[in-house]
Design a protein around this motif. Sequence first.
Motif, short mmCIF file in Angstrom:
data_model
loop_
_atom_site.label_atom_id
_atom_site.label_comp_id
_atom_site.label_asym_id
_atom_site.label_seq_id
_atom_site.Cartn_x
_atom_site.Cartn_y
_atom_site.Cartn_z
N ASP A 46 5.59 3.11 57.20
CA ASP A 46 5.59 2.43 56.14
C ASP A 46 6.92 2.75 55.38
OD1 ASP A 46 4.32 0.56 54.46
OD2 ASP A 46 3.89 2.23 53.01
N LEU A 49 10.01 1.05 56.91
CA LEU A 49 9.95 -0.24 56.73
C LEU A 49 10.27 -0.66 55.27
CD1 LEU A 49 9.34 -2.62 58.72
CD2 LEU A 49 6.96 -2.40 58.00
N ALA A 53 13.68 -3.09 53.99
CA ALA A 53 13.54 -4.34 53.46
C ALA A 53 14.74 -4.87 52.76
CB ALA A 53 12.46 -4.31 52.22
N GLU A 63 15.43 -11.51 64.01
CA GLU A 63 14.10 -12.29 63.49
C GLU A 63 12.96 -11.78 64.56
OE1 GLU A 63 11.13 -13.14 61.14
OE2 GLU A 63 13.11 -13.12 60.61
N MET A 66 12.26 -7.86 63.68
CA MET A 66 11.62 -7.92 62.41
C MET A 66 10.01 -8.70 62.94
SD MET A 66 13.14 -6.56 59.97
CE MET A 66 11.93 -7.01 58.82
N GLY A 67 9.92 -9.51 63.68
CA GLY A 67 8.58 -9.84 63.91
C GLY A 67 7.86 -8.74 64.45
N ARG A 70 6.85 -6.34 61.95
CA ARG A 70 5.57 -6.79 61.11
C ARG A 70 4.53 -6.71 61.78
NH1 ARG A 70 9.42 -11.36 60.29
NH2 ARG A 70 10.46 -10.81 58.54
N ASP A 73 3.06 -3.38 61.51
CA ASP A 73 2.48 -3.30 60.20
C ASP A 73 1.11 -3.57 59.96
OD1 ASP A 73 2.95 -2.02 57.53
OD2 ASP A 73 3.36 -4.18 56.87
N SER A 74 1.04 -5.03 60.68
CA SER A 74 -0.13 -5.75 60.39
C SER A 74 -1.42 -5.14 61.17
CB SER A 74 -0.02 -7.04 61.04
OG SER A 74 -1.45 -7.95 61.20
#
Length: 128
Positions: A46, A49, A53, A63, A66-67, A70, A73-74
Amino acid sequence: MGTLSASDRWQRLIDALALLGADSADQLVWIDKYQVVTDELALEFDDALLLMAGFQQEISLDEDAMGKLRLIDSVLEEMSGRESTGHWSREALATDAGWCQVRTLARDALVSLQGDWHLPLPDIVVVR
Protein backbone atom coordinates in the motif's frame (compact mmCIF):
# COMPACT_ATOMS: atom_id res chain seq x y z
CA MET A 1 10.84 11.04 4.90
CA GLY A 2 11.59 13.62 2.23
CA THR A 3 11.11 13.26 -1.48
CA LEU A 4 12.04 9.91 -2.92
CA SER A 5 13.62 9.65 -6.33
CA ALA A 6 11.95 7.69 -9.10
CA SER A 7 14.45 4.87 -8.59
CA ASP A 8 13.70 4.77 -4.85
CA ARG A 9 9.95 4.61 -5.53
CA TRP A 10 10.56 1.88 -8.09
CA GLN A 11 12.62 -0.13 -5.60
CA ARG A 12 9.92 0.21 -2.94
CA LEU A 13 7.39 -1.20 -5.40
CA ILE A 14 9.62 -4.10 -6.41
CA ASP A 15 10.39 -4.85 -2.74
CA ALA A 16 6.70 -4.81 -1.86
CA LEU A 17 5.88 -7.15 -4.74
CA ALA A 18 8.75 -9.43 -3.72
CA LEU A 19 7.19 -9.66 -0.25
CA LEU A 20 3.75 -10.46 -1.62
CA GLY A 21 5.10 -12.95 -4.15
CA ALA A 22 7.38 -14.83 -1.75
CA ASP A 23 6.57 -18.33 -0.58
CA SER A 24 4.57 -18.30 2.65
CA ALA A 25 7.46 -19.84 4.60
CA ASP A 26 9.74 -17.00 3.48
CA GLN A 27 7.07 -14.45 4.37
CA LEU A 28 6.87 -15.90 7.88
CA VAL A 29 10.65 -15.73 8.29
CA TRP A 30 10.53 -12.07 7.22
CA ILE A 31 7.63 -11.31 9.60
CA ASP A 32 9.51 -12.94 12.48
CA LYS A 33 12.78 -11.19 11.61
CA TYR A 34 11.17 -7.75 11.85
CA GLN A 35 8.67 -8.70 14.57
CA VAL A 36 5.73 -7.36 12.59
CA VAL A 37 2.28 -8.75 11.93
CA THR A 38 1.02 -10.28 8.70
CA ASP A 39 -0.69 -7.03 7.75
CA GLU A 40 2.75 -5.51 7.15
CA LEU A 41 2.98 -7.40 3.85
CA ALA A 42 -0.06 -5.52 2.58
CA LEU A 43 0.97 -2.25 4.22
CA GLU A 44 4.34 -2.30 2.44
CA PHE A 45 2.50 -2.71 -0.86
CA ASP A 46 0.00 0.00 0.00
CA ASP A 47 2.80 2.42 0.88
CA ALA A 48 4.63 1.63 -2.37
CA LEU A 49 1.45 2.06 -4.39
CA LEU A 50 0.80 5.44 -2.79
CA LEU A 51 4.35 6.51 -3.61
CA MET A 52 3.76 5.50 -7.22
CA ALA A 53 0.55 7.50 -7.58
CA GLY A 54 1.05 10.13 -10.21
CA PHE A 55 4.52 8.95 -11.16
CA GLN A 56 3.82 6.02 -13.46
CA GLN A 57 5.00 7.91 -16.56
CA GLU A 58 8.18 9.01 -14.82
CA ILE A 59 9.12 5.40 -14.13
CA SER A 60 7.58 3.87 -17.26
CA LEU A 61 4.66 1.96 -15.78
CA ASP A 62 2.30 1.13 -18.60
CA GLU A 63 -1.42 0.57 -18.21
CA ASP A 64 -0.97 -3.22 -18.14
CA ALA A 65 1.42 -2.96 -15.19
CA MET A 66 -0.86 -0.50 -13.40
CA GLY A 67 -3.77 -2.87 -13.99
CA LYS A 68 -1.84 -5.69 -12.31
CA LEU A 69 -1.05 -3.48 -9.33
CA ARG A 70 -4.66 -2.36 -9.04
CA LEU A 71 -5.80 -6.00 -9.12
CA ILE A 72 -3.43 -6.91 -6.27
CA ASP A 73 -4.72 -3.92 -4.34
CA SER A 74 -8.30 -4.99 -5.00
CA VAL A 75 -7.72 -8.54 -3.73
CA LEU A 76 -6.03 -7.22 -0.59
CA GLU A 77 -8.94 -4.83 -0.07
CA GLU A 78 -11.42 -7.71 -0.39
CA MET A 79 -9.47 -9.56 2.31
CA SER A 80 -9.74 -6.60 4.69
CA GLY A 81 -12.33 -5.59 7.22
CA ARG A 82 -13.53 -6.74 10.62
CA GLU A 83 -15.31 -9.76 9.22
CA SER A 84 -12.12 -10.87 7.43
CA THR A 85 -9.60 -11.19 10.26
CA GLY A 86 -8.99 -14.84 9.41
CA HIS A 87 -7.18 -13.79 6.24
CA TRP A 88 -4.49 -12.12 8.31
CA SER A 89 -3.38 -14.96 10.53
CA ARG A 90 0.04 -16.53 10.13
CA GLU A 91 -1.57 -19.79 9.07
CA ALA A 92 -3.61 -18.05 6.39
CA LEU A 93 -0.45 -17.12 4.48
CA ALA A 94 -0.09 -20.75 3.45
CA THR A 95 -3.73 -21.81 3.24
CA ASP A 96 -5.95 -18.84 2.34
CA ALA A 97 -7.18 -18.56 -1.25
CA GLY A 98 -6.80 -14.77 -1.13
CA TRP A 99 -3.11 -15.02 -0.24
CA CYS A 100 -2.62 -17.60 -2.98
CA GLN A 101 -4.20 -15.20 -5.47
CA VAL A 102 -2.12 -12.25 -4.22
CA ARG A 103 1.04 -14.35 -4.43
CA THR A 104 0.27 -15.39 -8.02
CA LEU A 105 -0.58 -11.83 -9.06
CA ALA A 106 2.54 -10.39 -7.42
CA ARG A 107 4.72 -12.98 -9.13
CA ASP A 108 3.12 -12.19 -12.48
CA ALA A 109 3.71 -8.47 -11.94
CA LEU A 110 7.34 -9.07 -10.97
CA VAL A 111 7.97 -11.19 -14.04
CA SER A 112 6.47 -8.43 -16.20
CA LEU A 113 8.47 -5.68 -14.49
CA GLN A 114 11.72 -7.45 -13.59
CA GLY A 115 11.84 -10.67 -15.58
CA ASP A 116 11.84 -12.82 -12.42
CA TRP A 117 9.64 -13.15 -9.36
CA HIS A 118 12.03 -14.83 -6.97
CA LEU A 119 13.82 -11.83 -5.49
CA PRO A 120 15.46 -11.27 -2.11
CA LEU A 121 13.11 -9.92 0.51
CA PRO A 122 13.81 -6.35 1.54
CA ASP A 123 15.17 -5.05 4.78
CA ILE A 124 12.93 -2.56 6.54
CA VAL A 125 13.22 -0.17 9.43
CA VAL A 126 10.52 -0.71 12.02
CA VAL A 127 9.68 2.34 14.14
CA ARG A 128 8.17 1.40 17.45
